[in-house]
Structure formats: C-alpha cells, structure tokens
Motif scaffolding. Structure first.
Motif, short mmCIF file in Angstrom:
data_model
loop_
_atom_site.label_atom_id
_atom_site.label_comp_id
_atom_site.label_asym_id
_atom_site.label_seq_id
_atom_site.Cartn_x
_atom_site.Cartn_y
_atom_site.Cartn_z
N LEU A 99 0.84 -1.20 0.00
CA LEU A 99 0.00 0.00 0.00
C LEU A 99 0.88 1.25 0.00
O LEU A 99 1.82 1.37 0.78
N ASP A 100 0.52 2.21 -0.91
CA ASP A 100 1.24 3.48 -0.90
C ASP A 100 0.60 4.44 0.09
O ASP A 100 -0.34 4.08 0.83
N ALA A 101 1.07 5.67 0.11
CA ALA A 101 0.61 6.64 1.11
C ALA A 101 -0.85 7.01 0.96
O ALA A 101 -1.49 7.48 1.90
N THR A 102 -1.41 6.81 -0.24
CA THR A 102 -2.82 7.15 -0.48
C THR A 102 -3.75 5.97 -0.28
O THR A 102 -4.96 6.11 -0.46
N GLY A 103 -3.20 4.80 0.06
CA GLY A 103 -4.04 3.62 0.24
C GLY A 103 -4.20 2.78 -1.00
O GLY A 103 -4.89 1.76 -0.98
N GLN A 104 -3.57 3.17 -2.11
CA GLN A 104 -3.62 2.37 -3.34
C GLN A 104 -2.73 1.15 -3.18
O GLN A 104 -1.63 1.24 -2.62
N ALA A 105 -3.21 0.01 -3.68
CA ALA A 105 -2.49 -1.25 -3.51
C ALA A 105 -1.85 -1.70 -4.81
O ALA A 105 -2.47 -1.67 -5.87
#
Length: 331
Positions: A99-105
């Motif tokens: 997961l990145d900082a924006t919550g995208q996986a």
C-alpha cells in the motif's frame, strides 16, 4: 433472505485470493510480520452482493489449505451460498499487497498451478443454474488457462437465460494486456454488462478516449459499459448514450475491493429495478444513473474502512443522502 435461484439472484464465478499485507504493528528489525485477508475480485463481489441482500451463489474452486478455509469462512459469514463450490488439493492463490501513502495497492501474485484456474467443462456443466437472473465473472479466472476458455463456453450457454456481467480486472503483472485485448471483443459478444476501472482502460486502450472505447465495446456487442473513475465517480454508457455520476465524499482508508463493491452495488440495484434476467431490453438511462449512484455509494463505504470489507444493507441505508459525508461503524 431469498434463496439463490429466486428472482433477482446472482451467481458469481471466479477466484478467491489471499491478500497478504505487512503487519507493521508486529514487524521489527528481526523479521517481517504478515497478515492474510480473504480477497479476490469475484469473491469480493459475491460478499458485497450477499451483504446487500441479493441472493448470491459463489462458484469457486477452494483449496483444502488454510487459505481455502479462510475463504469459505468469509463467504459463508456474509451469507453466500457455497453448496456448488469445488474442494481440491491444488494451492490457493496469494497476492502480496504493497500500500502506498494514499491507500492504493500494488500486488505481487503467487498463482501458478492454483486451484482457481483448473475448472473442467464437466465441473461447470454440473453447476449450471438456469434459475439465476445473472452470472457475474471476470478477473483472472476468465483470462488464465485452462479455465478461461471453459468459462467462456459456459457463458455462451448461461446467457440463454441470464444476464452476463463481466469485470476484466486487468492484472498486467500476471497477464500481458495484449491477452486481454485479444479476448475482450469476444467477452463483449457474450456479455451484457462490462465494468472496468480507469486503470483497466489505461492498460487496454492507452491511446483511446473513454467515449471512443465505450463505442468500440458497444459495437462488439455489450449494451452497458461502466467505467469507474475512483474519487471522480463513474462513467456509464448504455448503447452509446452516456452519463457521469459523482462519488460521495468519504475519508479513504484504502481502496482495496472498492471496484468489486461498485460492481456488486450496480448488480444489486439493477436486480431491485427488475432489469436482470435477459438482455437489459427495458433498461433506461435514468435507471443506469440510479444504479451507478448507488454503486458509487457502496464503493465509497468500502473505502472508508481497511481491506475489502463491503457494507451491509443497513449501513447503506444509514449513509444515504445527497452531500452526506459517509462513515461506517467499526468493530
């Protein structure tokens, strides 16, 4: 809840995947702690449909390993009918999520030889349900071999009595986009509803605008195309007439399972409006707008909590209302 096979019921055919996340609370310099959650696009859609109150039957191949037990428990707890699932010794499919900082996986898959791709023609034939109003499929089960070709043959038979919904759920790390491009026209000929994400379109038609892409897929045979646009809502095209719906405001925890929940919300609402069970002949753009608005609401609620944890019916009722900021109970 009505039994699967009653008017408005939906069959979902496809894979279960164990989503593996780092458990940062337990990781330390001496090792990496991981947490496994039950996921997979089709399984997520089945869970969301059942939680919304749609009679739902899941056609899946479950490994007898620990992950297969996890999958079955999650689906059953949400009210999904598993009576026609297959038990097998082949391993479960695993996806390690970053997961990145924006919550995208972003995912790394471990899928070779997994149970999900081993459907036989005889297994599918004995699980055909002529009473279901809709069959939803797609994702990796529809593109990977040997199952993909057999599922396509199954769809050609099922569409005689049911609406067919397809979500390609493009996974370029596992399957080259060119393979999806090759099969997509055939899926459009078999399907009535095609649901894609903006990222899917970027992989499939990178140099083509969304309007032109919709027209191409309509020409191949599919009547309703819906493209989800993340926080910008969704674009829907019914036989070339288009509408855009907005996404309700929500604090995003992560986006895992949001597209699958959107698909469930769309099918649930179309069933409630009486449009599933054929070729969408009576479907109007107003009803498409209604269904997509509800679907965007369901997807937003899914984004408001961690993981692929779609809302229950009473949560969608509690969070409705134009301009209302969506929240969900926890625990």
């Amino acid at each position: 809840m009505a039994r699967p096979g009653s008017p408005g019921s939906v069959d979902v055919l496809g894979e279960c995947v164990a989503d593996i996340f780092e458990d940062r609370d337990r990781s330390d310099s001496g090792g990496l702690a991981l947490r496994a959650l039950a996921g997979g696009g089709p399984a997520n859609t089945a869970v969301a449909l059942a939680r919304l109150g749609t009679p739902t039957r899941f056609l899946g191949r479950f490994s007898r390993d620990a992950f297969g037990t996890l999958f079955r428990a999650r689906l059953s707890a949400s009210g999904v009918d598993l009576a026609d699932s297959v038990m097998t010794s082949e391993p479960s499919t695993l996806a390690v999520a970053d997961l990145d900082a924006t919550g995208q996986a972003a995912y790394t898959f471990y899928a070779e030889g997994a149970a999900d791709w081993q459907w036989t023609s005889s297994e599918l034939a004995t699980r055909r349900n002529d009473d279901a109003a809709c069959l939803h499929t797609g994702s990796l089960a529809l593109i990977r071999r040997p199952a993909g070709n057999r599922i396509e043959e199954h769809l050609a038979q099922v569409r005689e009595h049911a609406t067919v919904s397809i979500d390609p759920n493009v996974r370029p790390l596992l399957v080259p986009p060119s393979a999806y491009r090759e099969r997509l026209p055939h899926w459009c000929a078999l399907g009535d509803i095609l649901r894609l994400s903006e990222d899917d379109c970027a992989a499939l038609v990178p140099e083509t605008g969304l309007d032109k892409a919709c027209d191409t897929w309509h020409a191949a045979g599919v009547r309703l195309v819906v493209i989800t646009l993340g926080g910008n809502g969704a674009l829907a095209s019914l036989d070339g007439t288009r509408v855009t719906v907005t996404a309700p405001p929500v604090t995003v925890v992560d986006t895992v399972g949001a597209g699958d929940s959107f698909t469930a919300g769309l099918l649930h609402r179309l069933a409630a409006l009486g449009h599933l069970g054929g070729r969408l002949d009576a479907l109007t753009l107003d009803d498409v707008t209604d269904a997509c608005s509800f679907a965007a609401h369901v997807a937003a609620l899914t984004c408001s909590v961690a993981g692929a944890n779609p809302p229950w019916a009473d949560e969608t009722d509690a969070g409705s209302g134009a301009g209302r900021f969506l929240t969900r109970r926890t625990g």
